[in-house]
Design a protein around this motif. Structure first.
Motif, PDB file in Angstrom:
ATOM      1  N   GLU A   1       0.830  -1.210   0.000  1.00 55.27           N
ATOM      2  CA  GLU A   1       0.000   0.000   0.000  1.00 55.27           C
ATOM      3  C   GLU A   1       0.863   1.258   0.000  1.00 55.27           C
TER       4      GLU A   1
ATOM      5  N   LEU B   1       3.761   1.481  -1.480  1.00 52.61           N
ATOM      6  CA  LEU B   1       4.253   1.592  -2.850  1.00 52.61           C
ATOM      7  C   LEU B   1       3.179   2.143  -3.787  1.00 52.61           C
ATOM      8  N   ARG B   2       1.929   1.909  -3.470  1.00 52.55           N
ATOM      9  CA  ARG B   2       0.833   2.437  -4.293  1.00 52.55           C
ATOM     10  C   ARG B   2       0.530   3.906  -3.994  1.00 52.55           C
ATOM     11  N   ASN B   3       1.045   4.390  -2.879  1.00 54.25           N
ATOM     12  CA  ASN B   3       0.727   5.740  -2.432  1.00 54.25           C
ATOM     13  C   ASN B   3       1.755   6.740  -2.981  1.00 54.25           C
ATOM     14  N   PRO B   4       1.373   7.603  -3.910  1.00 51.58           N
ATOM     15  CA  PRO B   4       2.339   8.544  -4.477  1.00 51.58           C
ATOM     16  C   PRO B   4       2.878   9.544  -3.465  1.00 51.58           C
ATOM     17  N   ALA B   5       2.187   9.708  -2.345  1.00 49.33           N
ATOM     18  CA  ALA B   5       2.658  10.649  -1.322  1.00 49.33           C
ATOM     19  C   ALA B   5       3.714  10.046  -0.411  1.00 49.33           C
ATOM     20  N   ARG B   6       3.930   8.744  -0.509  1.00 47.19           N
ATOM     21  CA  ARG B   6       4.895   8.062   0.366  1.00 47.19           C
ATOM     22  C   ARG B   6       6.245   7.955  -0.319  1.00 47.19           C
ATOM     23  N   ARG B   7       7.284   8.503   0.273  1.00 44.73           N
ATOM     24  CA  ARG B   7       8.635   8.404  -0.277  1.00 44.73           C
ATOM     25  C   ARG B   7       9.352   7.213   0.351  1.00 44.73           C
TER      26      ARG B   7
ATOM     27  N   LEU C   1       4.388  -3.404  -8.860  1.00 44.70           N
ATOM     28  CA  LEU C   1       4.892  -2.527  -7.802  1.00 44.70           C
ATOM     29  C   LEU C   1       6.414  -2.605  -7.708  1.00 44.70           C
TER      30      LEU C   1
ATOM     31  N   ASP D   1       8.544   0.050  -8.363  1.00 42.83           N
ATOM     32  CA  ASP D   1       9.120   1.394  -8.332  1.00 42.83           C
ATOM     33  C   ASP D   1       9.032   1.916  -6.901  1.00 42.83           C
TER      34      ASP D   1
ATOM     35  N   CYS E   1      10.911   4.433   5.082  1.00 42.26           N
ATOM     36  CA  CYS E   1      10.187   5.486   4.379  1.00 42.26           C
ATOM     37  C   CYS E   1      10.230   6.801   5.149  1.00 42.26           C
TER      38      CYS E   1
ATOM     39  N   GLU F   1      -1.888   4.437   4.834  1.00 42.08           N
ATOM     40  CA  GLU F   1      -1.812   5.151   3.560  1.00 42.08           C
ATOM     41  C   GLU F   1      -3.145   5.794   3.169  1.00 42.08           C
TER      42      GLU F   1
END
Length: 278
Positions: A57, A59-65, A84, A86, A114, A181
């Motif tokens: 989840e 990795l799916r969240n663009p806001a999570r670095r 997943l 990336d 993260c 997330e």
């Protein structure tokens, strides 16, 4: 969320800087974990995630670095099947992840370091649904389970205090099963003041207490609603109780007349969600 001895009734008694770090260093003479290894120390602003749901989840969240991603061969194949990859994981043996987590952690071959998600301001919380407010609920397993339920019921935010709350990492994140997330965590300095702020924005403040004067399902609710839950054992603090608009209970028919705080939260969310829909 409950009076003494129960969690909230007569029969029941994007992410965060929230649940800020409590990780004090091990004192001299304190025994090591039963596995014989020390848990590694990380920077205070590093969120540790492990297990399929928390990591996938994230990795799916663009806001999570994601700073670092480790995966066993089997877990990496599973990530590839889910699209997943990336960032691309570093392939390691399970024992390497074992060394990075606690002895009883079920990591399923996935481990990530993260950045924490940003914690929104209280006045940015939407006023079209339910908010959960936690009054010194400190057990990470319980808080994680509450986050998971909150995500399932589309809770707009979880409000907690800077102190007396666990960090949103590790055990909590695993129990949340990816819910971190999807449910914003808002941290405040003063809970009573935050409750007043929610009331000023139109929220009805419903404290869950085993001695509440009304059954939760009997209250006519319209959004927005803030459900306020207290810690197991001591329940809502006196100031919190006094600040709430209503104190409600959930009556259970069985011979066990209390639930732990995470189960109570899930049941309360179900009851309140149905009430609001009506």
């Amino acid at each position: 969320m409950a009076s003494k001895g129960s969690t909230a009734a007569k029969g029941f008694k994007p992410g965060s800087r929230a649940f800020a770090g409590k990780g004090a260093p091990r004192r001299p003479g304190r025994p090591a974990p039963r596995s014989g290894r020390e848990r590694p120390r990380h920077a205070e602003n590093t969120v540790i995630l492990y297990g399929w749901h928390p990591v996938s989840e994230a990795l799916r969240n663009p806001a999570r670095r994601i700073r670092r991603l480790l995966a066993t061969e089997n877990a990496a194949k599973r990530l590839a099947e889910a699209g997943l990859l990336d960032p691309s994981p570093e392939i390691v043996r399970p024992a390497e992840i074992d060394r990075l987590v606690s002895a009883d952690a079920v990591h399923q071959g996935l481990y990530a370091e993260c950045d924490p998600l940003e914690s929104p301001e209280l006045d940015a919380v939407p006023t079209d649904g339910i908010v959960l407010v936690l009054d010194q609920v400190t057990d990470p397993h319980n808080v994680g389970a509450i986050v998971r339920s909150a995500a399932a019921f589309a809770v707009r935010a979880i409000v907690t205090t800077n102190r007396h709350s666990p960090e949103a990492t590790g055990v909590l994140a695993k129990a949340a099963s990816g819910g971190l997330e999807h449910t914003p965590l808002v941290t405040v300095q003063n809970l009573a003041r935050a409750l007043e702020g929610l009331r000023d924005r139109g929220f009805t403040l419903v404290g869950l207490d085993s001695n509440g004067d009304v059954e939760l399902g009997d209250i006519e609710l319209t959004a927005p609603v803030a459900l306020v839950l207290g810690a197991e054992g001591k329940g809502l603090r006196q100031k919190t109780r006094e600040t709430c608009d209503r104190l409600a209970r959930i009556d259970l028919p069985g011979r066990i007349d209390s639930l732990n705080v995470s189960n109570a939260a899930a049941l309360a969310l179900y009851v309140a969600s149905r009430a609001i829909k009506r």
